[in-house]
Scaffold this motif. Structure first.
Motif, PDB file in Angstrom:
ATOM      1  N   VAL A 141      -9.570   4.148   2.630  1.00  0.00           N
ATOM      2  CA  VAL A 141      -9.444   2.985   1.736  1.00  0.00           C
ATOM      3  C   VAL A 141     -10.757   2.214   1.745  1.00  0.00           C
ATOM      4  O   VAL A 141     -11.367   2.030   2.798  1.00  0.00           O
ATOM      5  CB  VAL A 141      -8.303   2.060   2.202  1.00  0.00           C
TER       6      VAL A 141
ATOM      7  N   SER B 268       0.445   4.711  -2.167  1.00  0.00           N
ATOM      8  CA  SER B 268       0.354   6.093  -1.670  1.00  0.00           C
ATOM      9  C   SER B 268       1.495   6.927  -2.234  1.00  0.00           C
ATOM     10  O   SER B 268       1.330   8.117  -2.527  1.00  0.00           O
ATOM     11  CB  SER B 268       0.345   6.137  -0.137  1.00  0.00           C
TER      12      SER B 268
ATOM     13  N   ARG C  88      -3.478  10.741   6.182  1.00  0.00           N
ATOM     14  CA  ARG C  88      -4.249   9.507   6.265  1.00  0.00           C
ATOM     15  C   ARG C  88      -4.956   9.286   4.939  1.00  0.00           C
ATOM     16  O   ARG C  88      -5.378  10.234   4.267  1.00  0.00           O
ATOM     17  CB  ARG C  88      -5.245   9.552   7.422  1.00  0.00           C
ATOM     18  N   TRP C  89      -5.069   8.016   4.547  1.00  0.00           N
ATOM     19  CA  TRP C  89      -5.719   7.666   3.292  1.00  0.00           C
ATOM     20  C   TRP C  89      -6.976   6.845   3.590  1.00  0.00           C
ATOM     21  O   TRP C  89      -6.863   5.760   4.170  1.00  0.00           O
ATOM     22  CB  TRP C  89      -4.791   6.799   2.431  1.00  0.00           C
TER      23      TRP C  89
ATOM     24  N   PHE D 129      -3.462   4.098   6.635  1.00  0.00           N
ATOM     25  CA  PHE D 129      -4.486   3.621   5.704  1.00  0.00           C
ATOM     26  C   PHE D 129      -5.708   3.165   6.506  1.00  0.00           C
ATOM     27  O   PHE D 129      -5.630   2.194   7.254  1.00  0.00           O
ATOM     28  CB  PHE D 129      -3.929   2.476   4.850  1.00  0.00           C
TER      29      PHE D 129
ATOM     30  N   MET E 223      -8.455   5.011  -2.972  1.00  0.00           N
ATOM     31  CA  MET E 223      -7.641   3.803  -2.851  1.00  0.00           C
ATOM     32  C   MET E 223      -8.540   2.633  -2.452  1.00  0.00           C
ATOM     33  O   MET E 223      -9.393   2.790  -1.571  1.00  0.00           O
ATOM     34  CB  MET E 223      -6.579   4.030  -1.784  1.00  0.00           C
TER      35      MET E 223
ATOM     36  N   VAL F  88       0.832  -1.212   0.000  1.00  0.00           N
ATOM     37  CA  VAL F  88       0.000   0.000   0.000  1.00  0.00           C
ATOM     38  C   VAL F  88       0.862   1.255   0.000  1.00  0.00           C
ATOM     39  O   VAL F  88       0.470   2.278  -0.549  1.00  0.00           O
ATOM     40  CB  VAL F  88      -1.032   0.070   1.161  1.00  0.00           C
ATOM     41  N   GLU F  89       2.053   1.181   0.602  1.00  0.00           N
ATOM     42  CA  GLU F  89       2.940   2.349   0.558  1.00  0.00           C
ATOM     43  C   GLU F  89       3.323   2.689  -0.880  1.00  0.00           C
ATOM     44  O   GLU F  89       3.471   3.854  -1.240  1.00  0.00           O
ATOM     45  CB  GLU F  89       4.193   2.103   1.398  1.00  0.00           C
TER      46      GLU F  89
ATOM     47  N   PHE G 155      -1.660  -1.582   8.350  1.00  0.00           N
ATOM     48  CA  PHE G 155      -2.356  -0.635   7.484  1.00  0.00           C
ATOM     49  C   PHE G 155      -2.698   0.633   8.265  1.00  0.00           C
ATOM     50  O   PHE G 155      -2.396   1.742   7.849  1.00  0.00           O
ATOM     51  CB  PHE G 155      -3.637  -1.248   6.902  1.00  0.00           C
ATOM     52  N   ARG G 156      -3.349   0.439   9.411  1.00  0.00           N
ATOM     53  CA  ARG G 156      -3.775   1.598  10.184  1.00  0.00           C
ATOM     54  C   ARG G 156      -2.573   2.394  10.692  1.00  0.00           C
ATOM     55  O   ARG G 156      -2.552   3.618  10.627  1.00  0.00           O
ATOM     56  CB  ARG G 156      -4.657   1.149  11.350  1.00  0.00           C
TER      57      ARG G 156
END
Lengths: 201, 201
Positions: B76, A192, B73-74, B99, B138, A188-189, B94-95
């Motif tokens: 998703v 982004s 922050r993204w 994400f 995303m 995921v990086e 992820f968090r």
């Protein structure tokens, strides 16, 4: 090797559609590459195509399965019976491709002794002895990062020669051991990174 | 990009150990590469090092986070609430990296309406409208192979620009969309390929 896997999937789909012959163009389109690359990749392993006709779908499929080591079954140990471990155990493609998770290990006493589809979860302390005795050469490492390096060394001491590593840690193992890292956070990086740089352009 | 992710993890570990400065040699060792590569990679994004002293751990860490797009922050979307989907939802990294899975979709009526840690599972039919309205860019695609291409197109129509794809299918999407494929079966095939060829040598 990744492209061989893509060719195999393309051939399987073409076979399902009833095609007996496939050109390098067709294979390339399905596998997301170019026909020149297909011909080049396949020529490394032998001459499979027939000039002007293309490749015979079933026989090329068999050849690629053999090249990828999928013409046999591989016993696999799963270390770590957490969420990632359980998702991997249930992942149908592993079994379809000949990878049998036949031993599961976890250090949580609440999990030890449970069975997943008949496969017993064993204590981490049994790892080395059980793997050595059963001759398992392939392992999936799905333990938390702090434990991963130690467990990796134990696996190798027990005779494991190939590890699929889901822990976000670079294992430090002898060169004779092949390790494939699957680091989902890094995946995921990479997304982004791309989105951020597009935004700034 | 992968190496940047490795450098970030190395810097985090060094920071945890209380180091304020790190040489390119130390970073290289932790990240599994060479010091020349470290200097080359980092020089692309600016001049971070101080000659003879090395890199300042906290500031370089911040820079790499910014480069990777981790300074925000993204939101998703997760499409597919099966075993892989639930493992990914629970994946702590992820968090930690910014994400946030803030929307989940599945077509199974038994799952729709359930909540995972407060996030409601929505019907697949809501996908396009919900993603467009919420501006999510995303998505994680964890649906079975036959559905993946169609769902991928719907996601892109709704405004998604980056997809982490767990379906064993090559998505066919515009070049403006970045897709990272995670094909777990291919990862083990790469292992069996290596083991088979060593056996034959």
């Amino acid at each position: 090797v990744r492209r061989l896997s893509h060719y195999l999937r393309a051939l399987e789909a073409l076979g399902d559609e009833g095609l007996a012959l496939a050109s390098s163009e067709v294979l390339a389109e399905r596998a997301g590459t170019t026909s020149a690359q297909v011909r080049k990749d396949l020529s490394i392993f032998g001459s499979f195509g027939r000039r002007g006709l293309g490749y015979e779908v079933p026989s090329l499929r068999g050849e690629i399965e053999r090249i990828l080591g999928l013409d046999r079954r591989w016993p696999v140990a799963l270390v770590g019976a957490g969420r990632i471990g359980s998702a991997l155990f249930a992942y149908p493609s592993f079994r379809e491709r000949g990878f049998d998770i036949c031993a599961i290990f976890d250090e949580d006493p609440a999990k030890v002794g449970c069975r997943w589809e008949g496969v017993e979860i064993r204590p981490a302390s049994d790892l080395e002895r059980h793997i050595r005795r059963s001759g398992i050469e392939m392992a999936i490492l799905a333990v938390p990062a702090p434990a991963a390096r130690t467990v990796g060394r134990v696996l190798v001491d027990a005779g494991v020669r190939a590890i699929l590593n889901f822990a976000p840690v670079q294992l430090q193992l002898p060169d004779s051991v092949v390790v494939n890292d699957v680091n989902l956070a890094m995946e995921v990086e990479a997304l982004s990174f791309t989105l951020s740089h597009r935004d700034r352009e």
